[in-house]
Enzyme design. Structure first.
Site, PDB file in Angstrom:
ATOM      1  N   ASP A  16       0.779  -0.738  -0.163  1.00  0.00           N
ATOM      2  CA  ASP A  16      -0.247   0.222  -0.187  1.00  0.00           C
ATOM      3  C   ASP A  16       0.908   1.106   0.425  1.00  0.00           C
ATOM      4  O   ASP A  16       2.034   0.929   0.225  1.00  0.00           O
ATOM      5  CB  ASP A  16      -0.721   0.133   1.222  1.00  0.00           C
ATOM      6  CG  ASP A  16      -2.290   0.862   1.325  1.00  0.00           C
ATOM      7  OD1 ASP A  16      -2.887   1.549   0.222  1.00  0.00           O
ATOM      8  OD2 ASP A  16      -2.698   1.008   2.152  1.00  0.00           O
ATOM      9  N   HIS A  33       2.724   2.954  -9.500  1.00  0.00           N
ATOM     10  CA  HIS A  33       3.187   1.484  -8.770  1.00  0.00           C
ATOM     11  C   HIS A  33       3.692   0.942  -9.894  1.00  0.00           C
ATOM     12  O   HIS A  33       4.467  -0.247  -9.794  1.00  0.00           O
ATOM     13  CB  HIS A  33       1.533   0.805 -10.069  1.00  0.00           C
ATOM     14  CG  HIS A  33       0.334   1.492  -9.102  1.00  0.00           C
ATOM     15  ND1 HIS A  33       0.192   1.237  -8.129  1.00  0.00           N
ATOM     16  CD2 HIS A  33      -0.452   1.995  -9.922  1.00  0.00           C
ATOM     17  CE1 HIS A  33      -1.524   1.739  -7.770  1.00  0.00           C
ATOM     18  NE2 HIS A  33      -1.468   2.277  -9.038  1.00  0.00           N
ATOM     19  N   LEU A 127      10.753 -20.913  -3.077  1.00  0.00           N
ATOM     20  CA  LEU A 127       9.801 -20.079  -3.155  1.00  0.00           C
ATOM     21  C   LEU A 127       8.318 -20.063  -3.458  1.00  0.00           C
ATOM     22  O   LEU A 127       8.956 -20.177  -4.389  1.00  0.00           O
ATOM     23  CB  LEU A 127      10.227 -19.020  -2.211  1.00  0.00           C
ATOM     24  CG  LEU A 127       9.186 -17.754  -2.020  1.00  0.00           C
ATOM     25  CD1 LEU A 127      10.426 -16.462  -0.716  1.00  0.00           C
ATOM     26  CD2 LEU A 127       8.666 -16.869  -2.952  1.00  0.00           C
TER      27      LEU A 127
HETATM   28  C1  FPP Z   1      -2.253  -0.461  -3.120  1.00  0.00           C
HETATM   29  O1  FPP Z   1      -1.586   1.734  -3.562  1.00  0.00           O
HETATM   30  C2  FPP Z   1      -1.361  -0.992  -4.482  1.00  0.00           C
HETATM   31  C3  FPP Z   1      -2.238  -1.645  -5.824  1.00  0.00           C
HETATM   32  C4  FPP Z   1      -3.072  -1.625  -5.781  1.00  0.00           C
HETATM   33  C5  FPP Z   1      -1.337  -2.131  -6.984  1.00  0.00           C
HETATM   34  C6  FPP Z   1       0.023  -2.861  -5.970  1.00  0.00           C
HETATM   35  C7  FPP Z   1       0.699  -2.531  -7.292  1.00  0.00           C
HETATM   36  C8  FPP Z   1       2.241  -3.020  -7.413  1.00  0.00           C
HETATM   37  C9  FPP Z   1       3.070  -2.739  -6.442  1.00  0.00           C
HETATM   38  C10 FPP Z   1       2.787  -2.882  -8.467  1.00  0.00           C
HETATM   39  C11 FPP Z   1       3.528  -4.469  -9.182  1.00  0.00           C
HETATM   40  C12 FPP Z   1       2.703  -4.984 -10.273  1.00  0.00           C
HETATM   41  C13 FPP Z   1       1.873  -5.631  -9.446  1.00  0.00           C
HETATM   42  C14 FPP Z   1       0.823  -6.293 -11.098  1.00  0.00           C
HETATM   43  C15 FPP Z   1       2.428  -7.038  -9.260  1.00  0.00           C
HETATM   44  P1  FPP Z   1      -2.363   2.463  -3.769  1.00  0.00           P
HETATM   45  O2  FPP Z   1      -2.449   2.959  -5.025  1.00  0.00           O
HETATM   46  O3  FPP Z   1      -4.447   1.879  -2.450  1.00  0.00           O
HETATM   47  O4  FPP Z   1      -2.029   3.662  -2.894  1.00  0.00           O
HETATM   48  P2  FPP Z   1      -2.274   5.134  -1.751  1.00  0.00           P
HETATM   49  O5  FPP Z   1      -3.809   3.790  -0.805  1.00  0.00           O
HETATM   50  O6  FPP Z   1      -1.442   5.522  -1.374  1.00  0.00           O
HETATM   51  O7  FPP Z   1      -3.544   5.304  -3.054  1.00  0.00           O
END
Ligand code: FPP
Length: 236
Positions: A16, A33, A127
């Site tokens: 997150d 992301h 893993l």
């Molecule tokens: C949450 O942060 C993150 C996600 C919904 C996407 C997770 C994706 C990645 C870590 C990139 C790698 C990609 C893959 C497909 C493994 P948020 O967008 O909710 O952040 P915020 O709470 O600050 O808005």
């Protein structure tokens, strides 16, 4: 004498804070992301070094469909591309990739990429990386209940014979270990529908670091915090 560090076998991660990380820099959320991708795979590599056996990454939840169509489109395409980009290296490292989630609504190209990565890496043992894409804990329990009810109707199963083990057989990945360490970045302290069945005895560690700023050092810190917890599993 220093205490021996207890290594969790299964770490579940809520990645997150990508959006906030991007906003802080005046960038589009998608840049967060993109920065998060490297972090995930650096942490997978570090986890192997620490001796972790299973890692579950919450890449796209069943609730993430509520985001703008542009962000959903980006995350779908990105999941597909990330797998294509990373699978050979993961395979070399002995990582077994497993998709955990619902097929409904998921782009066909994402499903086929997930299935190819699964097939390529299915014999690996170092893993297990559970890529949770279109995953929701409640959906998982609904899908398990539906399949179980069908088997009861067909006479394959007697209602009185249902145990916790029976339910586990109907989950997306019946062999998934219970989660030992549940880690969430960004300072938010909630589980957001991630692996509820598997996390009933997990230790929760919430780190005040946005996902793109996470490092292997911080993962080790989370393991140290975990290691200091007194896990009793209901015993006195
Ligand atoms: C949450 O942060 C993150 C996600 C919904 C996407 C997770 C994706 C990645 C870590 C990139 C790698 C990609 C893959 C497909 C493994 P948020 O967008 O909710 O952040 P915020 O709470 O600050 O808005």
């Amino acid at each position: 004498m220093s205490k021996k560090i207890e290594i969790p076998e299964h770490i579940a991660i809520v990645m997150d804070g990508n959006g906030r990380w991007a906003k802080d820099r005046g960038l589009a959320r998608t840049a967060g992301h993109e920065a998060g991708e490297k972090v995930l795979f650096d942490l997978v590599e570090a986890a192997i070094g620490f001796g972790v056996k299973e890692l579950s990454a919450y890449a796209f939840s069943t609730e993430n469909w509520k985001r703008t169509p542009e962000e959903v489109k980006f995350l779908m395409g990105y999941s597909r591309d990330v797998l294509r980009r990373r699978r050979d290296r993961l395979n070399e490292m002995g990582v077994k990739i497993q998709w955990i989630g619902r097929p409904q609504r998921l782009w066909k190209s994402v499903i086929s990429e997930l299935e190819e990565a699964q097939e390529l890496t299915r014999k690996n043992k170092t893993l297990t990386l559970n890529m949770c894409v279109n995953y929701g804990g409640r959906s998982e329990l609904v899908d398990a209940t539906t399949a179980l009810a069908r088997d009861v109707k067909r006479g394959k199963l007697k209602p009185d014979a249902i145990t916790e083990k029976t339910i586990e057989k109907y989950l997306y990945s019946p062999k998934m270990r219970d989660v030992d360490l549940f880690l969430r970045s960004s300072g938010e302290q909630r589980t957001s529908n991630f692996l509820p069945w598997q996390s009933v005895y997990a230790e929760f560690v919430f780190m005040d670091v946005l996902w793109p700023d996470m490092t292997p050092k911080q993962l080790w810190k989370a393991i140290e915090i975990y290691s200091e917890r007194d896990r009793r599993f209901g015993k006195a």
